[in-house]
Design a protein around this motif. Structure first.
Motif, PDB file in Angstrom:
ATOM      1  N   HIS A 286      -2.438   5.162 -13.877  1.00 42.32           N
ATOM      2  CA  HIS A 286      -1.456   5.585 -14.860  1.00 42.32           C
ATOM      3  C   HIS A 286      -1.562   4.637 -16.051  1.00 42.32           C
ATOM      4  CE1 HIS A 286       0.251   8.353 -12.047  1.00 42.32           C
ATOM      5  NE2 HIS A 286       0.490   7.406 -11.169  1.00 42.32           N
TER       6      HIS A 286
ATOM      7  N   LEU B  73       0.832  -1.216   0.000  1.00 44.70           N
ATOM      8  CA  LEU B  73       0.000   0.000   0.000  1.00 44.70           C
ATOM      9  C   LEU B  73       0.860   1.256   0.000  1.00 44.70           C
ATOM     10  CD1 LEU B  73      -3.077   0.085   0.161  1.00 44.70           C
ATOM     11  CD2 LEU B  73      -2.879   0.413   2.593  1.00 44.70           C
TER      12      LEU B  73
ATOM     13  N   VAL C  56     -18.535   7.415  -5.650  1.00 49.10           N
ATOM     14  CA  VAL C  56     -17.373   8.275  -5.838  1.00 49.10           C
ATOM     15  C   VAL C  56     -17.493   8.988  -7.183  1.00 49.10           C
ATOM     16  CG1 VAL C  56     -15.907   6.593  -6.989  1.00 49.10           C
ATOM     17  CG2 VAL C  56     -14.878   8.354  -5.586  1.00 49.10           C
ATOM     18  N   SER C  57     -17.005  10.230  -7.235  1.00 53.08           N
ATOM     19  CA  SER C  57     -17.011  10.943  -8.509  1.00 53.08           C
ATOM     20  C   SER C  57     -15.711  11.720  -8.639  1.00 53.08           C
ATOM     21  CB  SER C  57     -18.194  11.911  -8.569  1.00 53.08           C
ATOM     22  OG  SER C  57     -18.077  12.855  -7.535  1.00 53.08           O
ATOM     23  N   ASP C  58     -15.375  12.075  -9.882  1.00 53.52           N
ATOM     24  CA  ASP C  58     -14.097  12.725 -10.147  1.00 53.52           C
ATOM     25  C   ASP C  58     -14.259  14.229 -10.013  1.00 53.52           C
ATOM     26  OD1 ASP C  58     -11.546  13.056 -10.709  1.00 53.52           O
ATOM     27  OD2 ASP C  58     -11.664  12.596 -12.847  1.00 53.52           O
TER      28      ASP C  58
ATOM     29  N   ARG D  20      -1.899  -0.700  -5.912  1.00 53.85           N
ATOM     30  CA  ARG D  20      -2.119  -0.737  -4.466  1.00 53.85           C
ATOM     31  C   ARG D  20      -3.225  -1.713  -4.116  1.00 53.85           C
ATOM     32  NH1 ARG D  20      -2.149   5.558  -3.991  1.00 53.85           N
ATOM     33  NH2 ARG D  20       0.087   5.900  -4.141  1.00 53.85           N
TER      34      ARG D  20
ATOM     35  N   ALA E 256     -17.387   3.213  -3.247  1.00 52.45           N
ATOM     36  CA  ALA E 256     -17.011   3.033  -4.645  1.00 52.45           C
ATOM     37  C   ALA E 256     -18.184   3.348  -5.560  1.00 52.45           C
ATOM     38  CB  ALA E 256     -16.522   1.614  -4.880  1.00 52.45           C
TER      39      ALA E 256
ATOM     40  N   SER F 276     -16.864  -0.254   1.639  1.00 44.19           N
ATOM     41  CA  SER F 276     -16.100   0.051   0.431  1.00 44.19           C
ATOM     42  C   SER F 276     -16.975   0.002  -0.813  1.00 44.19           C
ATOM     43  CB  SER F 276     -14.883  -0.863   0.302  1.00 44.19           C
ATOM     44  OG  SER F 276     -15.235  -2.167   0.564  1.00 44.19           O
ATOM     45  N   VAL F 277     -17.982  -0.897  -0.834  1.00 44.13           N
ATOM     46  CA  VAL F 277     -18.867  -0.938  -2.003  1.00 44.13           C
ATOM     47  C   VAL F 277     -19.670   0.356  -2.100  1.00 44.13           C
ATOM     48  CG1 VAL F 277     -20.916  -2.038  -2.936  1.00 44.13           C
ATOM     49  CG2 VAL F 277     -19.017  -3.420  -2.196  1.00 44.13           C
TER      50      VAL F 277
ATOM     51  N   ALA G 256     -14.685   1.833 -10.054  1.00 42.40           N
ATOM     52  CA  ALA G 256     -14.808   3.267  -9.780  1.00 42.40           C
ATOM     53  C   ALA G 256     -13.491   3.973 -10.048  1.00 42.40           C
ATOM     54  CB  ALA G 256     -15.254   3.487  -8.343  1.00 42.40           C
TER      55      ALA G 256
ATOM     56  N   LEU H 271      -3.518   3.476  -7.863  1.00 44.03           N
ATOM     57  CA  LEU H 271      -4.594   2.781  -7.158  1.00 44.03           C
ATOM     58  C   LEU H 271      -4.675   1.302  -7.525  1.00 44.03           C
ATOM     59  CD1 LEU H 271      -7.165   3.059  -5.356  1.00 44.03           C
ATOM     60  CD2 LEU H 271      -8.418   3.272  -7.468  1.00 44.03           C
TER      61      LEU H 271
ATOM     62  N   MET I 236     -15.557  -3.430  -7.238  1.00 46.42           N
ATOM     63  CA  MET I 236     -16.265  -2.148  -7.233  1.00 46.42           C
ATOM     64  C   MET I 236     -15.282  -0.983  -7.145  1.00 46.42           C
ATOM     65  SD  MET I 236     -19.508  -2.556  -7.507  1.00 46.42           S
ATOM     66  CE  MET I 236     -20.322  -1.131  -6.800  1.00 46.42           C
ATOM     67  N   VAL I 237     -14.274  -1.111  -6.239  1.00 44.77           N
ATOM     68  CA  VAL I 237     -13.301  -0.024  -6.097  1.00 44.77           C
ATOM     69  C   VAL I 237     -12.498   0.135  -7.385  1.00 44.77           C
ATOM     70  CG1 VAL I 237     -11.237   0.707  -4.866  1.00 44.77           C
ATOM     71  CG2 VAL I 237     -13.140  -0.197  -3.599  1.00 44.77           C
TER      72      VAL I 237
ATOM     73  N   THR J  80     -13.030   7.006 -12.777  1.00 43.96           N
ATOM     74  CA  THR J  80     -12.612   8.340 -12.358  1.00 43.96           C
ATOM     75  C   THR J  80     -11.135   8.579 -12.643  1.00 43.96           C
ATOM     76  OG1 THR J  80     -12.263   7.494 -10.142  1.00 43.96           O
ATOM     77  CG2 THR J  80     -14.355   8.520 -10.563  1.00 43.96           C
TER      78      THR J  80
ATOM     79  N   SER K 151      -2.697  11.130  -9.784  1.00 39.30           N
ATOM     80  CA  SER K 151      -2.807  10.519  -8.459  1.00 39.30           C
ATOM     81  C   SER K 151      -1.444  10.113  -7.931  1.00 39.30           C
ATOM     82  CB  SER K 151      -3.695   9.296  -8.502  1.00 39.30           C
ATOM     83  OG  SER K 151      -3.170   8.342  -9.371  1.00 39.30           O
TER      84      SER K 151
ATOM     85  N   HIS L 184      -8.240   7.108 -11.850  1.00 39.17           N
ATOM     86  CA  HIS L 184      -7.197   7.025 -10.839  1.00 39.17           C
ATOM     87  C   HIS L 184      -6.158   5.989 -11.245  1.00 39.17           C
ATOM     88  CE1 HIS L 184     -10.237   8.813  -8.033  1.00 39.17           C
ATOM     89  NE2 HIS L 184      -9.176   9.518  -7.752  1.00 39.17           N
TER      90      HIS L 184
ATOM     91  N   LEU M  25     -10.355   6.947  -3.080  1.00 35.12           N
ATOM     92  CA  LEU M  25     -10.352   5.488  -3.203  1.00 35.12           C
ATOM     93  C   LEU M  25      -9.127   4.876  -2.531  1.00 35.12           C
ATOM     94  CD1 LEU M  25     -11.680   5.215  -6.814  1.00 35.12           C
ATOM     95  CD2 LEU M  25     -12.795   4.403  -4.768  1.00 35.12           C
ATOM     96  N   ASP M  26      -7.994   5.606  -2.558  1.00 32.01           N
ATOM     97  CA  ASP M  26      -6.818   5.119  -1.821  1.00 32.01           C
ATOM     98  C   ASP M  26      -7.123   5.024  -0.336  1.00 32.01           C
ATOM     99  OD1 ASP M  26      -4.802   4.738  -3.776  1.00 32.01           O
ATOM    100  OD2 ASP M  26      -4.787   6.894  -4.074  1.00 32.01           O
TER     101      ASP M  26
ATOM    102  N   ASP N 264      -9.799  -0.324   4.558  1.00 35.95           N
ATOM    103  CA  ASP N 264     -10.123  -1.747   4.461  1.00 35.95           C
ATOM    104  C   ASP N 264      -8.983  -2.601   5.016  1.00 35.95           C
ATOM    105  OD1 ASP N 264     -12.438  -2.947   3.788  1.00 35.95           O
ATOM    106  OD2 ASP N 264     -11.842  -3.485   1.755  1.00 35.95           O
TER     107      ASP N 264
ATOM    108  N   VAL O 294     -10.096   4.626   1.058  1.00 36.80           N
ATOM    109  CA  VAL O 294     -11.023   3.518   1.287  1.00 36.80           C
ATOM    110  C   VAL O 294     -10.268   2.199   1.351  1.00 36.80           C
ATOM    111  CG1 VAL O 294     -12.907   2.222   0.246  1.00 36.80           C
ATOM    112  CG2 VAL O 294     -12.963   4.686   0.242  1.00 36.80           C
ATOM    113  N   LEU O 295      -9.344   2.032   0.397  1.00 37.57           N
ATOM    114  CA  LEU O 295      -8.534   0.810   0.334  1.00 37.57           C
ATOM    115  C   LEU O 295      -7.707   0.646   1.607  1.00 37.57           C
ATOM    116  CD1 LEU O 295      -8.326  -1.145  -2.004  1.00 37.57           C
ATOM    117  CD2 LEU O 295      -6.256  -0.013  -2.689  1.00 37.57           C
ATOM    118  N   ALA O 296      -7.097   1.742   2.065  1.00 35.34           N
ATOM    119  CA  ALA O 296      -6.245   1.668   3.254  1.00 35.34           C
ATOM    120  C   ALA O 296      -7.077   1.389   4.501  1.00 35.34           C
ATOM    121  CB  ALA O 296      -5.464   2.967   3.414  1.00 35.34           C
TER     122      ALA O 296
ATOM    123  N   PRO P 240      -3.462   9.813  -2.097  1.00 36.26           N
ATOM    124  CA  PRO P 240      -3.949  11.161  -2.384  1.00 36.26           C
ATOM    125  C   PRO P 240      -5.427  11.218  -2.782  1.00 36.26           C
ATOM    126  CG  PRO P 240      -2.726  10.308  -4.236  1.00 36.26           C
ATOM    127  CD  PRO P 240      -2.699   9.253  -3.201  1.00 36.26           C
ATOM    128  N   SER P 241      -6.042  10.081  -3.099  1.00 31.64           N
ATOM    129  CA  SER P 241      -7.431  10.158  -3.553  1.00 31.64           C
ATOM    130  C   SER P 241      -8.331   9.439  -2.553  1.00 31.64           C
ATOM    131  CB  SER P 241      -7.575   9.508  -4.935  1.00 31.64           C
ATOM    132  OG  SER P 241      -7.445   8.124  -4.808  1.00 31.64           O
TER     133      SER P 241
END
Lengths: 136, 92
Positions: free
Chosen positions: A104, A34, B82-84, A43, B79, B75-76, A96, A40, A92-93, A100, B92, A102, B31-32, B38, B34-36, B28-29
């Motif tokens: 490269h 992470l 979420v919007s940009d 990670r 996700a 997380s669901v 998304a 993303l 799902m993540v 959006t 990112s 996220h 979703l990052d 989790d 949310v992942l962390a 930085p975002s």
């Protein structure tokens, strides 16, 4: 764990200790991934996979320590539940994250979703040009 | 044996939790984060499981399953909604 264990008890305790430490190391692996990976998607790759295996090792440690047969199905249910929910939430993540932007794109070797997204966008454009109502 | 295992796993899990919290803080975002979070929830579950194994009880097993469910729903949901909001993509 039994204090001053001998014989079979000592072997079971040693195996349990190895399982517990390895299971904890899996969580540490997820965190290192992470922190070190660049975007993303990568990670997510590090975050979702090792912890399920780590939980399996920890639950196996519980089963070894309890030494009763009825415990194993309960632990299996707990693990299968994790096994079912983690891929869905990661999907799902990831979805998304792709939508959006996220990510490269230069780090991807294959991008199979790009063609699908482009086709969906062009279909939607045709629909709006033809004056059809957008159905969402 | 018991003390060695407890100390070793405590040190490992503390380091792991600290790393996950750093990732939540740095981002930085969304979703990052949310992942962390989790991952942090998984670390809490790991600590519960280690306590059960070392002290030979099953009191936390239901809590472990409930934690999995809560992390999944969380997380669901994030996700899904979420919007940009950033101006340009790919930074990112």
């Amino acid at each position: 764990m039994t204090p001053d264990a001998t014989g079979v008890d000592a072997v079971i305790d040693a195996v349990t200790a190895v399982f517990l430490v390895l299971g904890a190391l899996m969580s540490l692996t997820a965190t290192i991934g992470l922190l070190r990976f660049p975007d993303l998607m990568s990670r997510m790759h590090a975050a979702t996979k090792p912890q399920v295996l780590g939980l399996f090792l920890l639950l196996a440690g519980i089963g070894l320590q309890m030494r009763q047969w009825w415990v194993w199905p309960v632990l299996a249910v707990a693990w299968i539940f994790q096994l079912l929910t983690v891929p869905v939430s990661a999907h799902m993540v990831g979805r998304a994250g792709y939508r959006t932007k996220h990510l490269h794109p230069e780090l991807l070797s294959v991008d199979e979703l790009e063609a699908v997204v482009r086709r969906a966008a062009s279909e939607q454009e045709e629909q709006t040009e033809a004056g059809a109502p957008k159905d969402r | 044996m018991k003390d060695i295992v407890l100390i070793a796993t405590a040190v490992i899990l503390t380091l792991a939790a600290a790393g996950a919290i750093v990732r939540i803080a740095v981002g930085p975002s969304l979703l990052d984060r949310v992942l962390a979070s989790d991952v942090l929830l998984g670390i809490v579950g790991a600590a519960l499981a280690i306590d059960m194994a070392v002290n030979r009880h099953l009191n936390n097993l239901v809590l472990l399953v409930a934690l999995t469910l809560i992390g999944f729903i969380g997380s669901v949901t994030v996700a899904r909604f979420v919007s940009d909001r950033r101006g340009q993509a790919n930074d990112s």
